[in-house]
Design a protein around this motif. Sequence first.
Motif, short mmCIF file in Angstrom:
data_model
loop_
_atom_site.label_atom_id
_atom_site.label_comp_id
_atom_site.label_asym_id
_atom_site.label_seq_id
_atom_site.Cartn_x
_atom_site.Cartn_y
_atom_site.Cartn_z
N LEU A 109 1.34 -12.10 -8.38
CA LEU A 109 1.02 -11.63 -9.71
C LEU A 109 0.74 -10.13 -9.73
O LEU A 109 1.33 -9.39 -10.52
CB LEU A 109 -0.18 -12.40 -10.27
N ALA A 110 -0.13 -9.68 -8.84
CA ALA A 110 -0.46 -8.24 -8.78
C ALA A 110 0.78 -7.42 -8.41
O ALA A 110 1.04 -6.38 -9.00
CB ALA A 110 -1.58 -8.00 -7.77
N GLY A 111 1.54 -7.90 -7.44
CA GLY A 111 2.74 -7.18 -7.03
C GLY A 111 3.79 -7.10 -8.13
O GLY A 111 4.40 -6.06 -8.36
N GLY A 112 3.99 -8.20 -8.83
CA GLY A 112 4.96 -8.23 -9.92
C GLY A 112 4.59 -7.28 -11.04
O GLY A 112 5.44 -6.54 -11.56
N VAL A 113 3.31 -7.26 -11.40
CA VAL A 113 2.85 -6.34 -12.44
C VAL A 113 3.02 -4.90 -11.96
O VAL A 113 3.46 -4.02 -12.71
CB VAL A 113 1.39 -6.63 -12.85
N GLY A 114 2.69 -4.66 -10.70
CA GLY A 114 2.81 -3.31 -10.14
C GLY A 114 4.25 -2.81 -10.10
O GLY A 114 4.51 -1.64 -10.37
N ILE A 115 5.17 -3.69 -9.79
CA ILE A 115 6.58 -3.30 -9.76
C ILE A 115 7.08 -3.04 -11.16
O ILE A 115 7.85 -2.10 -11.40
CB ILE A 115 7.41 -4.40 -9.04
N ALA A 116 6.64 -3.84 -12.13
CA ALA A 116 7.08 -3.68 -13.51
C ALA A 116 6.47 -2.45 -14.18
O ALA A 116 7.04 -1.92 -15.14
CB ALA A 116 6.73 -4.93 -14.31
N ALA A 117 5.32 -2.01 -13.67
CA ALA A 117 4.61 -0.88 -14.31
C ALA A 117 5.34 0.44 -14.17
O ALA A 117 6.07 0.70 -13.30
CB ALA A 117 3.20 -0.76 -13.72
N PRO A 158 5.47 6.43 -4.92
CA PRO A 158 6.35 5.73 -5.86
C PRO A 158 7.80 5.60 -5.38
O PRO A 158 8.48 4.63 -5.73
CB PRO A 158 6.27 6.58 -7.13
N GLU A 159 8.26 6.55 -4.58
CA GLU A 159 9.64 6.49 -4.07
C GLU A 159 9.84 5.33 -3.09
O GLU A 159 10.98 5.02 -2.73
CB GLU A 159 10.02 7.81 -3.39
N ALA A 160 8.77 4.70 -2.65
CA ALA A 160 8.86 3.59 -1.69
C ALA A 160 8.80 2.23 -2.40
O ALA A 160 8.44 1.23 -1.78
CB ALA A 160 7.74 3.70 -0.67
N ILE A 161 9.19 2.18 -3.65
CA ILE A 161 9.09 0.95 -4.44
C ILE A 161 9.88 -0.20 -3.81
O ILE A 161 9.50 -1.37 -3.96
CB ILE A 161 9.55 1.19 -5.91
N ALA A 176 0.83 -1.21 0.00
CA ALA A 176 0.00 0.00 0.00
C ALA A 176 0.86 1.26 0.00
O ALA A 176 0.56 2.23 -0.72
CB ALA A 176 -0.94 0.00 1.21
N TRP A 177 1.93 1.26 0.77
CA TRP A 177 2.83 2.41 0.84
C TRP A 177 3.45 2.67 -0.53
O TRP A 177 3.46 3.79 -1.03
CB TRP A 177 3.90 2.16 1.89
N ALA A 178 3.95 1.60 -1.15
CA ALA A 178 4.57 1.76 -2.47
C ALA A 178 3.54 2.16 -3.53
O ALA A 178 3.88 2.85 -4.49
CB ALA A 178 5.28 0.47 -2.87
#
Length: 123
Positions: free
Chosen positions: A115-123, A70-73, A64-66
């Motif tokens: 899956l959701a986290g991986g897509v979110g990090i890649a986005a 965005p700086e908390a990736i 949620a923080w990330a």
Amino acid sequence: MNIYLMSAAALCAVTTFIHCYFGGKHIAAPLLRASDIHDVPKYTNYFCWHLVSAMLAVMTLSFAWAAAVPEAIEAAIMAEALAVTFLVWGIALIVWKRQSFREMPQWMLFGAVSLAGGVGIAA
């Protein structure tokens, strides 16, 4: 706002709820009632149960923080690493100990979070 990381946070929150409520009722409570298990392994397992509860809550907050900042990736990357690790270990344990994928559904929960986290990090 990163909608995929927020989705990972929401899925992780659902996983936390399932773990604490349903797992507490159907797994932790019977463990504590078991009279054929010595107290040390019984309470060590109960302690680990609560470590998982805390870890799931921290993972939820990290995603949620990330999602919001965005700086908390890096927080999402750590939560994602944990989710993938738990997914892989869950599947490995089922295969290794010849358990049922249906009766040990943790892999599905961590799979969705991963899956959701991986897509979110890649986005």
